[in-house]
Structure formats: C-alpha cells, structure tokens
Design an enzyme around this catalytic site. Structure first.
Site, mmCIF file in Angstrom:
data_model
loop_
_atom_site.group_PDB
_atom_site.id
_atom_site.type_symbol
_atom_site.label_atom_id
_atom_site.label_comp_id
_atom_site.label_asym_id
_atom_site.label_seq_id
_atom_site.Cartn_x
_atom_site.Cartn_y
_atom_site.Cartn_z
ATOM 1 N N GLU A 1 -28.027 28.033 89.432
ATOM 2 C CA GLU A 1 -26.914 26.914 89.553
ATOM 3 C C GLU A 1 -27.654 25.587 89.545
ATOM 4 O O GLU A 1 -27.504 24.715 88.541
ATOM 5 C CB GLU A 1 -26.329 26.978 90.893
ATOM 6 C CG GLU A 1 -25.163 25.934 91.025
ATOM 7 C CD GLU A 1 -24.109 25.937 90.256
ATOM 8 O OE1 GLU A 1 -23.253 27.069 90.653
ATOM 9 O OE2 GLU A 1 -23.985 25.250 89.411
ATOM 10 N N ASP B 1 -27.170 23.157 86.268
ATOM 11 C CA ASP B 1 -26.429 21.548 86.420
ATOM 12 C C ASP B 1 -27.316 20.534 85.880
ATOM 13 O O ASP B 1 -26.916 19.646 85.212
ATOM 14 C CB ASP B 1 -26.386 21.368 88.055
ATOM 15 C CG ASP B 1 -25.239 22.584 88.630
ATOM 16 O OD1 ASP B 1 -24.614 22.978 87.893
ATOM 17 O OD2 ASP B 1 -25.146 22.479 89.747
ATOM 18 N N SER C 1 -18.938 25.751 87.261
ATOM 19 C CA SER C 1 -20.332 25.062 87.342
ATOM 20 C C SER C 1 -20.739 24.601 86.325
ATOM 21 O O SER C 1 -21.459 23.464 86.322
ATOM 22 C CB SER C 1 -21.164 26.369 87.745
ATOM 23 O OG SER C 1 -21.404 26.543 89.267
#
Ligand SMILES: *[C@@H]1O[C@H](CO)[C@@H](O)[C@H](O)[C@H]1NC(C)=O
Ligand SMILES: *[C@@H]1O[C@H](CO)[C@@H](O)[C@H](O)[C@H]1NC(C)=O
Ligand SMILES: *[C@@H]1O[C@H](CO)[C@@H](O)[C@H](O)[C@H]1NC(C)=O
Ligand SMILES: *[C@@H]1O[C@H](CO)[C@@H](O)[C@H](O)[C@H]1NC(C)=O
Length: 618
Positions: free
Chosen positions: A299, A303, A517
C-alpha cells in the site's frame, strides 16, 4: 482569537456552576452492539495499561463549520481565506469549565495534570491507566474480545458510564466501544505477482478526445504508469514548481513502510527525470521507517510512487503512523488500540505548515466506528480543511458492500441489533469534509466493479451535494434498494480515478496492483498539481475541495470526464449504475487537469460566469 472563543463559549454555557459535586452517580454514556465476528473471551487483566482518550465538547464547532464552508465556497467572498492554526484551535477549544471538571474528575482518581497530555486545541485529554482504574472511572468491565476471522484481540467494553455531572463536559471516552476493522484499501483479489506484460510498442495510440493531445498510449489499457495518467487526465507538459511552498503528503498506517529503493526503481522505470528523487519520512506516534525490502509495504509503495511520481518535483512527505498493536494477553504492555487517525490528526493539527494535499487509502466499515468517534474524527478533518488542506480518501474496494473485496464473503448485516441486510459504506470516506475517490478501469474509462459507493448512515447529505445527488436518486426506479441504504446520507464517492493495473515496485519487483487505494493518490496528485498552479499564480491553495468541485461539476461538464458505464456490485446486488452526471460509483467522474487548471487559476471573486444562459458575477 482565543479570548473571543472563550467569550462565545461562556455565552453558550451561561454562568454554570464551576464546582463539580463530589460523588455524583454514574450514568451510562454509551452502549454499542459489538460488531459481528467479535466474541467476548475473558475479563481483561486488571494490570493491563490502556491509553484513554477523553474527548471534550467543541461548543463552537458549528462556527468552525461556517468558516469552513465560507472559505471553501467559490461563490463566497471569503473563498480561499483559510484560517490559521491558532484561529482553528480557538474555535475548537472546549469551554474552560469542561477542562476544569474533567481535570477534577481525573484528580479524584489520583491522576494529576502532569500525567495527562492534551491535543493542540485541548479538546482531547490522553492518559495511561491500568484497566482496573479505567473500570472504576467508567463504571464498566473490560474484556478481551477476539475477532474470529483475523484472530485479532482487543480490550473493550460494550457500555461505559460517567458521573452525571460529567456528561455535558465529555463527548466520548475511547478505547471503550470502538471495535474497528481498520484496513488498507488494496484489493487483494487483484494483486498479481507476475511481471507486467511488455506492451506492444507498435500498437497505435488510443484516441481519447479529453486526453493530452487527444491520445493515450495503447499499453495504458493493460498497464497504468505515470505517463498514462498524465495523458489520460490531460496533464502532459505541466511541471510543478519545487520552490513555491506547495507540498504533498501520503499517510501510512498498519506497519506499511514506503521503501525508498522501490521508489527509485519506479522512477527509473517510469520517470527518468526523477532518477534521484526522494521524499521525507515523518514518524507519527513512534511510527517506524523500516527500509528492509522484505518489509516494503504494498500500500505504502503504491501510494508514494503514484502520488509523488505524478507531482515530481513537488516536495513530498510520507507519514508513518504507529498502528494498533494487537492485545497480547501475556504482555501487560500499553495498548493504544484506538483508531490511528486520531494520532495522526493530533500530529498534523500541531504542524503549523502541513502539506496542502494529503492522500489516505485506509478505512473502516462505517458501522464498526461508534457515531461519537466518527463525528470527532470527521471534525478533525474539517479543521484541516479550514486551514487550507485538501484531503482525499479511497472510497473502498467492496462496491456497495463492506470493505471485503471478495463479494462471496462480504457481510452486509446491520450492526444496530436488528441484523437486517444493509449496504455498508466506509468511514472516513463517508465524512462530508473529505473527498472520497472511487475507481475506474480501462480506456475509454468505465467504472471498476469494486468501486466503493453509496450513502452514509451517520452523516447527513451536505448542502454541496443537494443538486447533483437528488438528480441521481430521482433516476432510480421507485423502490430501488429500499431499506438497503439511506437516501438522505452523505453520498460517496465525490470523484474517481483509475484504480487497477497499476505498475508498482515492491521489494525490488514489479507488480500490477489495483484498488481505490490507487485512485486516491492519483486524484491527490492531480489536486496537488492544481494547488501548485494556484500558488504560483499568487492564489491560496484549494483547501476543502467538495463545494468547489460540485459547483464545477454542475456548471462545466468538461472539467470532469463523466463515467457512464459500469456498476459496483455488493451485498448480493448489482449495486448502483454509473450514469450521466454524479453517480454512486464514480461521483462526478475523473479529472481533466488542463480544464480544471484553467478554472482554478482564475480568481473566482468578481468572475463572470455563464450559467444556463444567464451571466452571473461572483
Ligand atoms: C481496453 O480493454 C477493454 C477490456 O479488455 C476493452 O473492452 C477495450 O475495448 C479496450 N480499449 C481499447 C481502446 O482497445
Ligand atoms: C542522479 O545522481 C547521479 C549520481 O550523483 C548523477 O550522475 C545523475 O546525473 C543524477 N540524475 C538526475 C536525473 O539528476
Ligand atoms: C444478530 O446476530 C448476532 C450475531 O450472530 C446474534 O448474537 C444476535 O442474537 C442477532 N440478533 C437478532 C435480533 O437476530
Ligand atoms: C442499472 O442498469 C441496468 C441496465 O439498464 C438496469 O437493469 C438496473 O435496474 C439498473 N440498476 C439500478 C440500481 O438503477
């Protein structure tokens, strides 16, 4: 400013008696039904230490909200006149009497002011206490609760009380009734550890009238890169300044570490001009920065690579926030197992100069967060908005269902004691003060089927949604999903961006991953470019985006690419449909940076607009 707030607060409270009567009887403050899947195991060990957070009322929050909407409304003369840190704190400060009454209560349990810590506005008091004492203070019994599916344990109670005289001086105390399912929004179902296919170089570009130069590389239909997003969202050729004060931030939780070596590999692959780029890592509440490639977070890597890649060379910060350590029965260590948003909020609200754009890709099922807690966290996001910070959150990966990306194991059962089937929106995207980002896939863009969307059961529909959302609802056939959602709730998402087939580097290897996400850092990247353009034009940053983007959505159909194909199944239904205009799958659509930049670099005040054939001066 502070004296004004104190004066206002004094008015609100009248001349209440200051001294707290001793030995006041306890009265129940909050009771919850434990969310499904949690079972009570054993009484909590009396010596186990918990960090209690006591939320004092914010009597002037309505005033802060008024300021927030004025400075965020492009039709208001105060647009962009964001509040300072001190002004926000003065508006959030509890009444001095509340501070005093709570301090006296703590003192009556042997806890002196030196044992406490306070948030910048003094609206939270934090204190470490053994379970034994917490039980006495709250007239309750803590238990160890076990989550069957994950094996996770928490020390919690389903009900707590406070002396009657404290009720008006305390909004909430946690950890008590907070059983959360905090998770990152990456769709595991779509995680493939195969090296992405090498795109066929000879395929002609896809023509797309709203893309930069009207074209997108053919490979972008199978593999999303920075170049693809810049083409698709009409941002090719715009390079932001690295020196005008504009900054971007990405939050990380749950031991997700952003790996610098992976960031370098990503840049080498997709953004050669950023070959030596780096980002700041800021630790919140003891958050670690583990750079072992084996501990690189999927994640976090996704990001930072996309948010910071899109905005290079904008100065970039990754916030690593220490998470909720699971309760380990044999270790009587402190368990700070509240939602880590509150820790991050305390930290960022203390920062005099936070990034103007911040992306978060973590959320909970709204119904697992007690209303009082959701309200306070949401109020924290409002404070950042009032200070000129734009916050984006991924809308969720379970369509209209819960955060579980696998429709087969989704649980869509209400947690109100009735056990009825219900769509499950996520929090924080359901907070009206943040921008919720849904997902699309492919070119031409269609809604991706996991795109989180729906309607809050906690937050009412904000005024900025009052034109476009009822239009969407009026197009549903009568009786559609009756009883499954709250048509008067804050509607999700606000906007969308690509959310699948993103090429990222994790632990030294390339992967294709997806989830909303990916959409949140992408949309935040575009917002940060807009903020950069505004700041370079001598204008304030955009701050809280929603009043502006819904106004643009209603006036200028070219600023967002309207997504009209696809739906977001969940809870055994086909979910909502993407439609012309706003919809509960992709919101207003995906951004057209070029057009948005033209709009937002105008000074809105005094601007003449043509709305439906009528000229309006702002
Ligand atoms: C992109 O891929 C989707 C799904 O395979 C396909 O339907 C669409 O036609 C492709 N777009 C182009 C321009 O080839
Ligand atoms: C990156 O750093 C290396 C070594 O210092 C240097 O040779 C190279 O030119 C730098 N690349 C860029 C794009 O700045
Ligand atoms: C709801 O479900 C829970 C957990 O399965 C169960 O304990 C409870 O009795 C149910 N309540 C009703 C009203 O059916
Ligand atoms: C979505 O569109 C399909 C096809 O037109 C239609 O059958 C269905 O009822 C629509 N769903 C909703 C929730 O409007």
């Amino acid at each position: 400013m502070r004296s004004l707030a104190v004066y206002l607060a004094a008015l609100a409270f009248g001349s209440a008696v200051l001294a707290a009567p001793k030995g006041c009887a306890h009265k129940v403050k909050e009771t919850v039904v434990p969310p499904r899947g949690w079972t009570k195991a054993a009484p909590a060990p009396a010596d186990h230490t918990i960090e209690l957070r006591i939320g004092l009322p914010q009597p002037n929050f309505a005033e802060l909200e008024r300021h927030l909407y004025e400075v965020s409304n492009p039709f208001h003369e105060r647009y962009g006149a964001h509040l300072t840190k001190e002004e926000v704190e003065a508006l959030i400060a509890p009444h001095p009497e509340s501070i005093q009454v709570v301090d006296e209560w703590l003192l009556s349990h042997g806890l002196s002011p030196e044992d406490l810590s306070r948030s910048p506005a003094q609206d939270w008091v934090k204190i470490e206490v053994p379970v034994r004492l917490a039980e006495k203070m709250l007239d309750t019994e803590y238990h160890v609760w076990v989550h069957e599916a994950s094996g996770e344990s928490l020390v919690r109670t389903t009900s707590y009380s406070l002396p009657e005289n404290l009720h008006e001086h305390v909004d909430l105390v946690q950890p008590t009734t907070l059983f959360s399912t905090f998770k990152k929004m990456r769709s595991t179902a779509r995680f493939s550890k195969t090296t992405p296919p090498v795109p066929v170089a000879s395929a002609p570009p896809i023509s797309d009238p709203t893309a930069s130069g009207g074209k997108v590389d053919a490979s972008c239909n199978e593999t999303i890169t920075i170049t693809c997003l810049k083409q698709l969202y009409n941002a090719v050729g715009f390079t932001p300044s690295s020196k005008n004060g504009n900054k971007i931030g990405v939050t990380g939780y749950l031991g997700q570490f952003a790996n610098l070596a992976d960031f370098e590999l990503f840049n080498e692959d997709q953004l050669p001009e950023a070959a030596n780029a780096t980002f700041n890592v800021v630790s919140v509440n003891g958050g670690q920065n583990d750079q072992d490639p084996d501990d690189a977070g999927d994640e976090a890597d996704l990001d930072v690579q996309f948010a910071f890649g899109l905005t290079f060379p904008t100065p970039a910060t990754f916030f690593t926030t220490a998470g909720s350590p699971p309760f380990i029965p044999d270790e009587l260590t402190t368990s700070n197992s509240n939602e880590p948003y509150t820790e991050w909020l305390d930290f960022i609200l203390e920062d005099p100069n936070p990034p103007q754009t911040i992306s978060t890709s973590y959320a909970d099922d709204e119904q697992t967060v007690p209303v009082s807690f959701a309200q306070r966290v949401c109020n924290g996001f409002a404070q950042l908005g009032a200070r000129g910070v734009s916050l984006t959150f991924s809308s969720g990966d379970g369509g209209v269902g819960d955060g579980d990306p696998d429709p087969a194991t989704q649980e869509c059962i209400s947690n109100d004691g009735r056990n009825v089937t219900r769509f499950i929106p996520l929090f924080p995207p359901s907070c009206p003060f943040v921008t919720a980002v849904g997902g699309t896939i492919h070119i031409p863009e269609t809604a991706v089927d996991f795109s989180g969307g729906g309607f809050s059961n906690v937050f009412a529909r904000p005024a900025y949604q009052d034109i476009l959302v009822p239009e969407f609802l009026s197009k549903l056939a009568p009786g559609t999903f009756e009883g499954l959602f709250n048509p008067n709730g804050r509607a999700i998402p606000d906007v969308a961006a690509q959310a699948d087939l993103f090429k990222v580097f994790i632990g030294g290897e390339a992967f294709l991953i997806g989830g909303t996400s990916a959409a949140s850092p992408t949309f935040a990247g575009i917002v940060s470019l807009l903020n950069g353009a505004r700041i370079s034009s001598g204008l304030p940053p955009l701050g809280f985006l929603n009043p502006l983007i819904y106004a643009i959505g209603a006036i200028d159909p070219s600023a967002f690419n309207d997504i009209t194909v696809g739906n977001n199944p969940g809870c055994g239904t086909q979910g909502f449909n993407a439609t012309k205009g706003w919809d509960a799958v992709t919101g207003l659509g995906t951004p057209n940076f070029g057009r948005l930049k033209e709009i937002v670099t105008l000074d809105f005040i005094g601007l003449e607009l043509n709305i439906g054939g009528t000229s309006v001066t702002l």
